[in-house]
Design a protein around this motif. Structure first.
Motif, PDB file in Angstrom:
ATOM      1  N   ARG A  20      -6.313  -6.922  -4.733  1.00 21.83           N
ATOM      2  CA  ARG A  20      -7.046  -5.902  -3.973  1.00 21.83           C
ATOM      3  C   ARG A  20      -8.520  -6.136  -4.381  1.00 21.83           C
ATOM      4  NH1 ARG A  20      -2.058  -3.228  -4.438  1.00 21.83           N
ATOM      5  NH2 ARG A  20      -1.130  -2.435  -2.555  1.00 21.83           N
ATOM      6  N   ASP A  45       0.771  -1.333   0.173  1.00 23.06           N
ATOM      7  CA  ASP A  45      -0.093  -0.068  -0.015  1.00 23.06           C
ATOM      8  C   ASP A  45       0.799   1.212   0.031  1.00 23.06           C
ATOM      9  OD1 ASP A  45      -2.080  -1.667  -0.093  1.00 23.06           O
ATOM     10  OD2 ASP A  45      -2.640  -1.314   1.985  1.00 23.06           O
ATOM     11  N   GLU A  77     -10.593  -1.632  -1.293  1.00 24.93           N
ATOM     12  CA  GLU A  77      -9.154  -1.434  -1.092  1.00 24.93           C
ATOM     13  C   GLU A  77      -8.782  -0.488  -2.542  1.00 24.93           C
ATOM     14  OE1 GLU A  77      -7.209  -5.178   1.547  1.00 24.93           O
ATOM     15  OE2 GLU A  77      -7.853  -5.445  -0.899  1.00 24.93           O
TER      16      GLU A  77
END
Ligand SMILES: C[S@@+](CC[C@H](N)C(=O)[O-])C[C@H]1O[C@@H](n2cnc3c(N)ncnc32)[C@H](O)[C@@H]1O
Length: 449
Positions: A417, A344, A421
């Motif tokens: 994801r 991330d 997300e």
């Protein structure tokens, strides 16, 4: 509701009829496993694909149901041999030798002369594969291609392979993908457990296994064979797995104006851009990647569409996407299968660089596959499947995807994801997720916040 076994058999029976009908309507028949693969338009036909998925989902569930759970689990202990043996066979050019031998195939003694590998080793590994429907043993110790094994061949003759070994995987996406699976992916996977128990020790299992602080991409920069092999494997996604419409409609190219700029960020040698350029030749394209890919890209474009580079419609640019984006206010910044490579924190850095360069009308388009649950979950698109199948259709539909997710974790601590997300990642880097165009790979369309 019928009992599960009967229901599974019914799915197999009904969908087999669907498959046979589709082929007979095209004046053909469902390809035999015994003959080499021949591409036909039916490979991409959505109804054929769906029938295949349902048959495979039902058949694998039937096996998991009726097989002794002990035998079922025993297979897990030896999964590495699937990887390592296919890698070995590709390494010693058995697929090309058998292609040149023709449909009769070759005795392992002749294969031994051609490869320099002991005949008894060859007999055992080929028997392992033929037992799993890759190659066929036509008479004792004589092996020939079947439908799956024929796809393991490289695009070059043995002479060409021997002349330029670093180029041996060029234009052979499946051989390249399976060979890298048996090389750096397999080696990195040995550190999987250690990394998950202590993720602070390194960036990814790859870094633990190779004892390097480098990202895989930087590590590749010094290794021509691995770099070219990865590039060839990536082409698999563009050519064999995804329909061109996913990309042409994903960027909504019909609505763009001539000379609008499309930046293919981390575009490798530019396979997606090639698809778009063919559909929308009046747009301008910039394919950005690390230096070595730009060099390989020139060769690729000179072969596929030399006019594109000469006219300047397509430019190849060395650019590190963690640094400020040099192309300001482009119509489209697109990234295919890039964000899933990064954790991330890094993904936000990449998207923030694009946000700083974007104009108010720029769009960010991510081509990615969305992670889904195995259980029913309407919010992520995992809808119910026919009784009694797993809602995500198990390995029939999610097999490659879940393997890819584990590969991303292993090589770069990346991840597949969910919709939520991606929306969150966008929000934290200045982009609003406006639309998801569904497909085998989705187009996630963002606008600047
Ligand atoms: C999974 S591939 C995807 C390539 C391409 N988008 C496609 O779908 O065919 C990831 C690409 O990211 C590139 N890459 C990795 N780190 C990069 C960086 N810091 N800047 C630019 N490109 C990078 C790699 O060289 C590789 O071509």
């Amino acid at each position: 509701m019928s009992d599960p076994l009967t229901a599974l058999l019914q799915i197999i029976s009904t969908q087999t009829t669907v498959l046979q009908t589709a082929y007979s309507k095209a004046d053909s028949s469902v390809p035999s496993i015994n003959t080499p693969f021949q591409p036909t338009p039916l490979e991409f036909d959505p109804r054929v694909t769906e029938a295949r998925h349902l048959i495979v989902a039902a058949a694998t569930q039937l096996i998991a149901t009726v097989q002794s759970p002990i035998e079922f689990l025993q297979a897990q202990a030896g999964g590495m041999f699937d990887t390592v043996i296919v890698g070995f066979i590709i390494d010693v050019n058995v697929p090309e030798i058998l292609r040149e031998a023709g449909p009769e195939g070759l005795h392992v003694d002749d294969l031994s002369t051609a490869t320099g590998v002991d005949a008894s080793y060859l007999a055992r590994v080929l028997r392992y594969l033929a037992t799993r429907h890759i190659f066929k043993e036509t008479s004792p110790n004589v092996f020939a291609h079947n439908r799956p094994s024929s796809l393991l061949t490289k695009a070059k003759s043995i002479k060409e392979i021997q002349k330029t070994p670093t180029a041996r995987f060029d234009n052979a996406p499946i051989a390249a993908y399976l060979h890298l699976g048996s090389d750096e992916l397999l080696t990195s996977s040995t550190a999987f457990s250690s990394f998950l128990k202590n993720p602070k020790q390194a960036a990814a299992p790859f870094n633990v296994a190779y004892n390097t602080p480098k990202k895989m991409w930087d590590w590749f920069e010094e290794d021509e064979l691995r770099s070219r092999r990865f590039t060839a494997a990536m082409k698999n996604s563009a050519d064999a797995m995804f329909r061109p419409e996913i990309f042409t409609s994903g960027i909504n190219g019909d609505a763009l104006n001539p000379d609008d700029v499309v930046v293919d960020v981390g575009g490798n040698i530019g396979p997606v851009t090639l698809t778009l350029y063919k559909a929308f030749p009046k747009l301008r394209y910039i394919v950005q990647d690390l230096g070595q890919q730009v060099v390989a890209g020139e060769k690729f474009w000179n072969e596929k569409a030399p006019q594109a580079l000469k006219s300047g419609r397509v430019q190849l640019q060395a650019h590190d996407f963690f640094t400020p984006q040099p192309i300001k206010d482009a119509a489209i910044y697109m990234l295919r299968l890039i964000i899933h490579d990064w954790c991330d924190e890094d993904a936000k850095k990449i998207l923030s660089q694009l946000r700083s360069a974007a104009g108010s009308q720029s769009k960010l388009i991510l081509f990615e596959m969305l992670a889904k649950h195995v259980s029913e979950n309407p919010t992520d698109g995992t809808l119910s499947a026919p009784y009694p199948l797993l809602p995500n259709l198990g390995v029939a539909k999610a097999g490659f995807f879940t393997t890819l997710d584990m590969s991303l974790l292993t090589m770069y601590n990346g991840k597949e994801r969910t919709y939520e997300e991606y929306a969150q990642l966008g929000k934290e880097s200045g982009w609003k997720l406006e639309e998801v165009k569904p497909g085998k790979i989705c187009a996630l369309v963002f606008s600047p916040i």
